[in-house]
Design a protein around this motif. Structure first.
Motif, PDB file in Angstrom:
ATOM      1  N   ASP A  38      60.652  30.288  15.032  1.00  0.00           N
ATOM      2  CA  ASP A  38      61.356  30.456  13.752  1.00  0.00           C
ATOM      3  C   ASP A  38      61.664  29.092  13.143  1.00  0.00           C
ATOM      4  O   ASP A  38      61.652  28.933  11.919  1.00  0.00           O
TER       5      ASP A  38
ATOM      6  N   ASN B  92      61.387  34.743  17.374  1.00  0.00           N
ATOM      7  CA  ASN B  92      62.550  34.452  16.526  1.00  0.00           C
ATOM      8  C   ASN B  92      63.825  34.522  17.363  1.00  0.00           C
ATOM      9  O   ASN B  92      64.388  35.592  17.576  1.00  0.00           O
TER      10      ASN B  92
ATOM     11  N   GLU C   8      68.106  36.362  13.236  1.00  0.00           N
ATOM     12  CA  GLU C   8      67.453  37.555  12.667  1.00  0.00           C
ATOM     13  C   GLU C   8      67.003  37.396  11.214  1.00  0.00           C
ATOM     14  O   GLU C   8      67.024  38.340  10.434  1.00  0.00           O
TER      15      GLU C   8
ATOM     16  N   ARG D 228      64.681  37.460   8.147  1.00  0.00           N
ATOM     17  CA  ARG D 228      63.543  38.353   7.918  1.00  0.00           C
ATOM     18  C   ARG D 228      62.321  37.553   7.419  1.00  0.00           C
ATOM     19  O   ARG D 228      61.867  37.719   6.284  1.00  0.00           O
ATOM     20  N   TYR D 229      61.804  36.700   8.279  1.00  0.00           N
ATOM     21  CA  TYR D 229      60.597  35.944   7.914  1.00  0.00           C
ATOM     22  C   TYR D 229      59.432  36.896   7.603  1.00  0.00           C
ATOM     23  O   TYR D 229      58.537  36.559   6.842  1.00  0.00           O
ATOM     24  N   ASP D 230      59.476  38.085   8.196  1.00  0.00           N
ATOM     25  CA  ASP D 230      58.440  39.079   7.897  1.00  0.00           C
ATOM     26  C   ASP D 230      58.499  39.496   6.432  1.00  0.00           C
ATOM     27  O   ASP D 230      57.463  39.720   5.793  1.00  0.00           O
TER      28      ASP D 230
ATOM     29  N   GLU E 232      56.356  42.633   9.684  1.00  0.00           N
ATOM     30  CA  GLU E 232      57.135  43.644  10.395  1.00  0.00           C
ATOM     31  C   GLU E 232      58.085  42.943  11.340  1.00  0.00           C
ATOM     32  O   GLU E 232      57.731  41.893  11.880  1.00  0.00           O
ATOM     33  N   MET E 233      59.262  43.518  11.561  1.00  0.00           N
ATOM     34  CA  MET E 233      60.161  42.944  12.551  1.00  0.00           C
ATOM     35  C   MET E 233      60.212  43.851  13.775  1.00  0.00           C
ATOM     36  O   MET E 233      60.167  45.078  13.652  1.00  0.00           O
TER      37      MET E 233
ATOM     38  N   ARG F 227      62.185  44.538  17.634  1.00  0.00           N
ATOM     39  CA  ARG F 227      63.321  44.197  18.499  1.00  0.00           C
ATOM     40  C   ARG F 227      63.073  44.505  19.964  1.00  0.00           C
ATOM     41  O   ARG F 227      63.711  43.939  20.830  1.00  0.00           O
TER      42      ARG F 227
ATOM     43  N   ASN G 202      57.413  39.566  13.354  1.00  0.00           N
ATOM     44  CA  ASN G 202      58.634  38.794  13.581  1.00  0.00           C
ATOM     45  C   ASN G 202      59.362  39.404  14.776  1.00  0.00           C
ATOM     46  O   ASN G 202      60.062  40.405  14.643  1.00  0.00           O
TER      47      ASN G 202
ATOM     48  N   LEU H  16      62.083  39.460  17.608  1.00  0.00           N
ATOM     49  CA  LEU H  16      63.358  38.865  18.007  1.00  0.00           C
ATOM     50  C   LEU H  16      63.306  38.571  19.498  1.00  0.00           C
ATOM     51  O   LEU H  16      63.010  39.453  20.310  1.00  0.00           O
TER      52      LEU H  16
END
Ligand SMILES: Cc1ncc(C[n+]2csc(CCOP(=O)(O)OP(=O)(O)O)c2C)c(N)n1
Ligand SMILES: [Mg+2]
Length: 549
Positions: free
Chosen positions: A441, A467, A493, A495-497, A508-509, A511, A533, A535
């Protein structure tokens, strides 16, 4: 190599066209650039000559893309940077190419010669400040000088050790016309290593009980992979690889080791060090035992003196040296079977010990779990690019390479922000292959805008982000040393996506571990440049020596 046939002797062209004609003659199909008036005539020339112009959002990316092109094709990559800030913005990439021995040709715009010293827009002499970063830095002194100077820049970039070259072109000279001279670029003749040195190296290997090969980037540039494999297989020598040499012996070859590296290097009685300097990556020579005999092979003499005594130094065309060494070493096969077995045991044990991390089911993810999921989705010839801190250190440990040119990290200059440029070039050079960018990130901040470039040019790479909301590679060591950290936090967190979506890509993120593969699958089939993305857990501390109590 320059092709004589394309030269139209006696024909007259403007300076930009003369540049483009030399690019074409040297086999260049892409010019990475960001616009500036000083470059218009080069663009006009490229348009006429059929050299594709790939325009990016920051000059550092133009130059990193040139380096990425070199890394995946083993041919020179070329960028054009506008006068003044365009050139200064490209300097990190020139330093990177210098450290990696990557042949790149950097073309610079330049304020007009006629008004030099009178304060034209962006008037600054680039040559003195790019000279320490390049093998050749020069300014065209007249339009008619252009073709020979461009030829020289290519020859110098390719000659071992490869590296960056820089030529800038005063605005008035690129607009003026000159005749195209006959090209007189002599083919570079490859030097052969001294036979005395090869004999000495062969004799040492013939006597070795615990030999190892440690090979790095110049093995790749010297196209030595087949000869290396033949040497290792005939003499049964365990092989360790770093830098661009990764994949020169496939990761699943019985003589390839990675986890057993410290044991292998420390335990060796004869170490053949090929195409890699004994710098920090080899603990300045202390990675090997004090009484180990070191044999050095490279394409040419090293830039720095070796930090310890070496028994034989073989400088010359690498494939030939490796073949000569194979003959000189006789037939020592089987002498080291128990050595190989010891290393294999360690390798297997260490891989087994990683299992818990690879199966870790925490959310946010452990980076090792993310790589276990990703690794299962990669083709054998996937090109994997790393741009980040700890996230990339983990990848370097566990992502396997099976072919040369499939693992691109920034190299010893260690510059964040290389990734999108490398990925752009890799996918343009190999559109049929998977190109996967592993990005932190923090790293994203340097050249994340290049997702716009990727989208505009339809270059569908897949980026996987770790991230963790921190600059982990700095935060954890600082906490270890001081008990606290500063300048080490990022926004959690982010939202680079969504940033990538806004720039025209797929994003898309994720988790949880079970969502990783479906998201990456959707990214591959999205028909867009994509960012998954993921986490990751900021409390995971990479086990580097400075973190260990
Ligand atoms: C241009 C540049 N600036 C700073 C650094 C120092 N640096 C190395 S790794 C790193 C952290 C990278 O953070 P991120 O990309 O988020 O990866 P993480 O370590 O968190 O996995 C930094 C700041 C560098 N290598 N290059
Ligand atoms: Mg981070």
């Amino acid at each position: 190599m320059a092709s004589e046939e394309s030269v139209q002797e006696g024909a007259s062209f403007h300076g930009g066209r003369l540049i483009a004609r030399r690019l074409k003659a040297h086999g260049v199909s892409k010019l990475f650039t960001l616009s500036g008036g000083h470059l218009f005539s080069i663009y006009d020339g490229c348009r006429e000559e059929g050299v594709e112009i790939v325009d990016v959002r920051h000059e550092s990316t133009a130059a990193f893309a040139a380096e990425g092109w070199a890394k995946v094709t083993r041919e020179p990559g070329v960028c054009a940077l506008t006068a003044g800030p365009g050139v200064t913005n490209g300097m990190s990439a020139m330093a990177s190419a210098q450290a990696n021995h990557s042949p790149i040709v950097v073309l610079g715009g330049r304020a007009p010669a006629l008004r030099w010293g009178q304060g034209s827009l962006q008037e600054i002499d680039h040559v003195p400040f790019v000279r320490p970063l390049t093998k050749l830095a020069a300014t065209a002194g007249a339009t008619e000088e252009i073709p020979a100077l461009v030829d020289l820049a290519f020859q110098s970039a390719i000659a071992p050790h490869g590296g960056p070259t820089f030529v800038d072109f005063p605005l008035d000279y690129v607009f003026m016309e000159a005749e195209e001279p006959a090209s007189a670029s002599p083919p570079a003749s490859a030097a052969r290593a001294s036979s005395a040195a090869i004999e000495r190296a062969g004799a040492l290997l013939a006597e070795a009980e615990r030999p190892v090969i440690m090979a790095g980037t110049d093995l790749y540039w010297g196209r030595g992979e087949e000869s290396l494999l033949a040497l290792a297989e005939k003499l049964r020598i365990p092989v360790f690889l770093n830098g661009l040499a990764r994949g020169c012996v496939p990761a699943d070859h019985e003589l390839f080791f990675s986890r057993a590296r410290s044991q292998g290097l420390k335990g060796a009685d004869v170490a053949v060090v090929i195409g890699v300097p004994m710098d920090f990556r080899l603990a300045f020579g202390q990675a090997f035992a004090e009484d180990a005999e070191i044999v050095v092979l490279d394409t040419t003499e090293p830039e720095r003196a070796h930090p310890r005594a070496v028994a034989a130094e073989c400088y010359g065309e690498l494939a030939a040296s490796l073949e000569d060494l194979r003959i000189a070493a006789g037939d020592n096969a089987l002498a080291s079977e128990s050595w190989i077995a010891q290393l294999r045991e360690t390798e297997t044990e260490r891989r087994e010990a990683e299992r818990a991390e690879r199966e870790d089911d925490r959310s946010p993810l452990h980076p090792m779990r993310l790589y276990a999921e990703l690794g299962a989705m990669l083709d054998r010839d996937a090109i994997v690019i790393g741009d980040g801190g700890d996230f990339v250190s983990y990848a370097g440990r566990v992502i396997d390479s099976y072919q040369p040119g499939c693992w691109l990290d920034p190299g010893p200059f260690g510059c964040l922000g290389t990734g999108p440029g490398y990925a752009l070039a890799a996918k343009l050079a190999h559109p049929e292959r998977q190109v996967v960018l592993l990005i932190g990130d923090g790293a994203f901040g340097f050249s994340g805008m290049e997702f716009d470039t990727l989208a505009r040019h339809g270059v569908n790479i897949v980026a996987v982000m770790g991230n963790n909301g921190i600059w982990a590679l700095e935060k954890h060591p600082m906490e270890f040393l001081y008990g606290y950290s500063v300048a080490a936090e990022l926004r959690p967190e982010t939202r680079y996506d969504e940033v990538v979506q806004a720039l025209g890509g797929f994003g898309e993120m994720v988790r949880s571990p079970q969502d990783v593969r479906p998201a990456i699958e959707r990214a591959f089939s999205s028909g867009k440049p994509a960012l998954v993305n993921v986490l990751t857990d900021p409390s995971v501390v990479y086990p580097r020596k400075s973190n260990l109590a």
